[in-house]
Design a protein around this motif. Structure first.
Motif, PDB file in Angstrom:
ATOM      1  N   LEU A  84       0.850  -1.193   0.000  1.00 54.54           N
ATOM      2  CA  LEU A  84       0.000   0.000   0.000  1.00 54.54           C
ATOM      3  C   LEU A  84       0.881   1.237   0.000  1.00 54.54           C
ATOM      4  CD1 LEU A  84      -2.542  -1.028   2.804  1.00 54.54           C
ATOM      5  CD2 LEU A  84      -2.904  -1.166   0.331  1.00 54.54           C
ATOM      6  N   PRO A  85       1.078   1.879  -1.134  1.00 55.02           N
ATOM      7  CA  PRO A  85       1.885   3.110  -1.159  1.00 55.02           C
ATOM      8  C   PRO A  85       1.083   4.299  -0.662  1.00 55.02           C
ATOM      9  CG  PRO A  85       1.145   2.562  -3.364  1.00 55.02           C
ATOM     10  CD  PRO A  85       0.654   1.460  -2.478  1.00 55.02           C
ATOM     11  N   HIS A  86       1.785   5.269  -0.080  1.00 55.13           N
ATOM     12  CA  HIS A  86       1.107   6.455   0.440  1.00 55.13           C
ATOM     13  C   HIS A  86       1.939   7.697   0.189  1.00 55.13           C
ATOM     14  CE1 HIS A  86      -0.543   9.053   3.859  1.00 55.13           C
ATOM     15  NE2 HIS A  86      -1.559   8.857   3.034  1.00 55.13           N
ATOM     16  N   GLN A  87       1.397   8.609  -0.633  1.00 53.34           N
ATOM     17  CA  GLN A  87       1.969   9.925  -0.888  1.00 53.34           C
ATOM     18  C   GLN A  87       3.420   9.874  -1.375  1.00 53.34           C
ATOM     19  OE1 GLN A  87       1.322  12.218   2.701  1.00 53.34           O
ATOM     20  NE2 GLN A  87      -0.852  12.464   2.279  1.00 53.34           N
ATOM     21  N   ASN A  88       3.787   8.798  -2.046  1.00 58.52           N
ATOM     22  CA  ASN A  88       5.131   8.644  -2.585  1.00 58.52           C
ATOM     23  C   ASN A  88       6.214   8.779  -1.512  1.00 58.52           C
ATOM     24  OD1 ASN A  88       6.716   8.039  -4.870  1.00 58.52           O
ATOM     25  ND2 ASN A  88       7.253  10.189  -5.148  1.00 58.52           N
ATOM     26  N   LYS A  89       5.856   8.515  -0.264  1.00 57.89           N
ATOM     27  CA  LYS A  89       6.808   8.601   0.833  1.00 57.89           C
ATOM     28  C   LYS A  89       6.888   7.300   1.624  1.00 57.89           C
ATOM     29  CE  LYS A  89       6.019  13.556   1.623  1.00 57.89           C
ATOM     30  NZ  LYS A  89       5.559  14.573   2.612  1.00 57.89           N
ATOM     31  N   GLU A  90       5.754   6.697   1.861  1.00 60.87           N
ATOM     32  CA  GLU A  90       5.658   5.558   2.767  1.00 60.87           C
ATOM     33  C   GLU A  90       4.987   4.406   2.054  1.00 60.87           C
ATOM     34  OE1 GLU A  90       4.410   6.224   6.985  1.00 60.87           O
ATOM     35  OE2 GLU A  90       2.645   5.083   6.372  1.00 60.87           O
ATOM     36  N   ILE A  91       5.325   3.212   2.477  1.00 62.27           N
ATOM     37  CA  ILE A  91       4.642   2.039   1.943  1.00 62.27           C
ATOM     38  C   ILE A  91       4.397   1.057   3.069  1.00 62.27           C
ATOM     39  CG2 ILE A  91       6.769   0.837   1.279  1.00 62.27           C
ATOM     40  CD1 ILE A  91       5.105   0.005  -1.277  1.00 62.27           C
ATOM     41  N   ALA A  92       3.189   0.526   3.121  1.00 58.11           N
ATOM     42  CA  ALA A  92       2.850  -0.501   4.103  1.00 58.11           C
ATOM     43  C   ALA A  92       2.823  -1.854   3.400  1.00 58.11           C
ATOM     44  CB  ALA A  92       1.500  -0.216   4.747  1.00 58.11           C
ATOM     45  N   ILE A  93       3.506  -2.827   3.995  1.00 56.86           N
ATOM     46  CA  ILE A  93       3.436  -4.199   3.511  1.00 56.86           C
ATOM     47  C   ILE A  93       2.457  -4.940   4.407  1.00 56.86           C
ATOM     48  CG2 ILE A  93       4.696  -6.326   3.023  1.00 56.86           C
ATOM     49  CD1 ILE A  93       7.221  -4.700   2.735  1.00 56.86           C
ATOM     50  N   VAL A  94       1.398  -5.489   3.809  1.00 54.70           N
ATOM     51  CA  VAL A  94       0.361  -6.166   4.584  1.00 54.70           C
ATOM     52  C   VAL A  94       0.150  -7.570   4.024  1.00 54.70           C
ATOM     53  CG1 VAL A  94      -0.753  -3.970   5.117  1.00 54.70           C
ATOM     54  CG2 VAL A  94      -1.586  -5.325   3.180  1.00 54.70           C
ATOM     55  N   GLU A  95      -0.378  -8.423   4.870  1.00 56.87           N
ATOM     56  CA  GLU A  95      -0.660  -9.808   4.484  1.00 56.87           C
ATOM     57  C   GLU A  95      -2.161 -10.047   4.521  1.00 56.87           C
ATOM     58  OE1 GLU A  95       0.233 -14.401   6.015  1.00 56.87           O
ATOM     59  OE2 GLU A  95       1.431 -12.714   6.760  1.00 56.87           O
ATOM     60  N   VAL A  96      -2.680 -10.736   3.520  1.00 59.26           N
ATOM     61  CA  VAL A  96      -4.105 -11.052   3.462  1.00 59.26           C
ATOM     62  C   VAL A  96      -4.426 -12.123   4.512  1.00 59.26           C
ATOM     63  CG1 VAL A  96      -5.969 -11.973   2.033  1.00 59.26           C
ATOM     64  CG2 VAL A  96      -4.244 -10.468   1.013  1.00 59.26           C
ATOM     65  N   THR A  97      -5.445 -11.833   5.335  1.00 56.68           N
ATOM     66  CA  THR A  97      -5.863 -12.780   6.373  1.00 56.68           C
ATOM     67  C   THR A  97      -7.266 -13.329   6.134  1.00 56.68           C
ATOM     68  OG1 THR A  97      -6.703 -10.975   7.765  1.00 56.68           O
ATOM     69  CG2 THR A  97      -4.402 -11.671   8.108  1.00 56.68           C
ATOM     70  N   GLY A  98      -7.965 -12.776   5.158  1.00 57.04           N
ATOM     71  CA  GLY A  98      -9.303 -13.263   4.843  1.00 57.04           C
ATOM     72  C   GLY A  98      -9.702 -12.841   3.446  1.00 57.04           C
TER      73      GLY A  98
END
Length: 223
Positions: A84-98
Motif C-alpha cells: 500500500l503506497p502512500h503519498q510517494n513517501k511511505e509504503i505498508a506491507i500487509v498480508e491477506v488474512t481473509g
C-alpha cells in the motif's frame, strides 16, 4: 502459491490509507454496486460487469480495466502480500488474512468490496528498488507485483523495521578537493563509498541501481 499485489488507497482523491490499516482491510469502492458474495466468483464478476455498464456507463477498455480490479480482489487469498503506497513517501506491507467479502455499510466510504489484512511493516518508499518503485507508481487501483516477489520477500524478512531504515551510530563525510568519502552504519552494517566531487546525482543513482541489481542477482561480496 503466494501472490503479490499493489493496491491504491486513493479512490476519487480520498485518502483511505490509514483507514485501511486501522480497519485491517483493503478495499475498492464503486458505491452504486451491490454484490451477493455467496454467488460463485464467475457470477459475481458477471454481475459486477453488468452494474459497471448500467450504473457507471463503462464500456470497452475502461470496463475491462475495472472488471480486472474486481477479478484481482476476488483472487486474493490468505497469505498473499499487498503493498500500500502512500503519498510517494511511505509504503505498508500487509498480508491477506481473509478473502473477499462485501460490506454494505461501507458503500458510502468507498470500501464495500473488502479483503482482510494485517500489517507486517511500514517502510520508506526510498528503500525499494527503482524497478519496484516504477511498478508501484503505475496508476491502477490494483495491480500484480508477482514479478517483484523476491525483493518483497527480502523486505519482509530484513532488519528494516516499522520505523523505517535509519542511519545508526557513526556518520562521517570527508572532503578534499577531488573526492567525497562517506561512511555510515545502517542497521549494524557498515556502508562506505568514495566518489569524485564531479559526480552528478544521476550518475550516483545509476551506480546504486547497478549495485542493487548485483546484490539481488547473486551472493556477491562487495568489500
Amino acid at each position: 502459491m503466494r501472490h503479490y499485489f499493489k493496491v491504491r488507497s486513493h479512490p476519487l482523491e480520498l485518502d483511505l490509507y490509514q483507514s485501511f490499516l486501522d480497519k485491517q482491510i483493503v478495499a475498492i469502492g464503486y458505491p452504486e454496486i451491490t454484490v451477493n458474495e455467496n454467488q460463485p466468483k464467475t457470477d459475481i464478476i458477471a454481475d459486477v460487469e453488468r452494474q459497471l455498464m448500467e450504473k457507471y456507463n463503462y464500456s470497452g477498455q475502461g470496463l475491462r480495466l475495472r472488471v480486472g480490479y474486481f477479478k484481482r480482489l476476488l483472487s486474493m487469498k490468505v497469505g498473499d502480500i499487498i503493498l500500500l503506497p502512500h503519498q510517494n513517501k511511505e509504503i505498508a506491507i500487509v498480508e491477506v488474512t481473509g478473502g473477499y467479502h462485501f460490506e454494505n455499510g461501507y458503500r458510502n466510504q468507498h470500501m464495500s468490496n473488502q479483503v482482510d489484512i494485517k500489517l507486517i511493516k511500514k517502510l520508506s518508499i526510498s528503500t525499494l528498488s527503482e524497478r519496484l518503485r516504477r511498478s508501484i507508481g503505475v496508476i491502477l487501483s490494483i495491480s500484480s507485483l508477482d514479478n517483484h516477489s523476491d525483493e518483497i520477500d527480502r523486505l519482509i524478512v530484513s532488519d528494516v523495521n516499522n520505523d523505517y531504515l535509519v542511519a545508526q551510530e557513526s556518520n562521517s563525510v570527508l572532503t578534499n578537493n577531488d573526492t567525497y568519502s562517506f561512511e555510515q552504519n545502517v542497521n549494524r552494517n557498515k556502508i562506505k563509498i568514495e566518489f569524485d566531487t564531479t559526480v552528478t546525482k544521476e550518475e550516483l543513482e545509476t551506480f546504486f541501481l547497478h549495485v542493487t541489481r548485483l546484490v539481488d542477482g547473486s551472493n556477491v561480496n562487495l568489500t
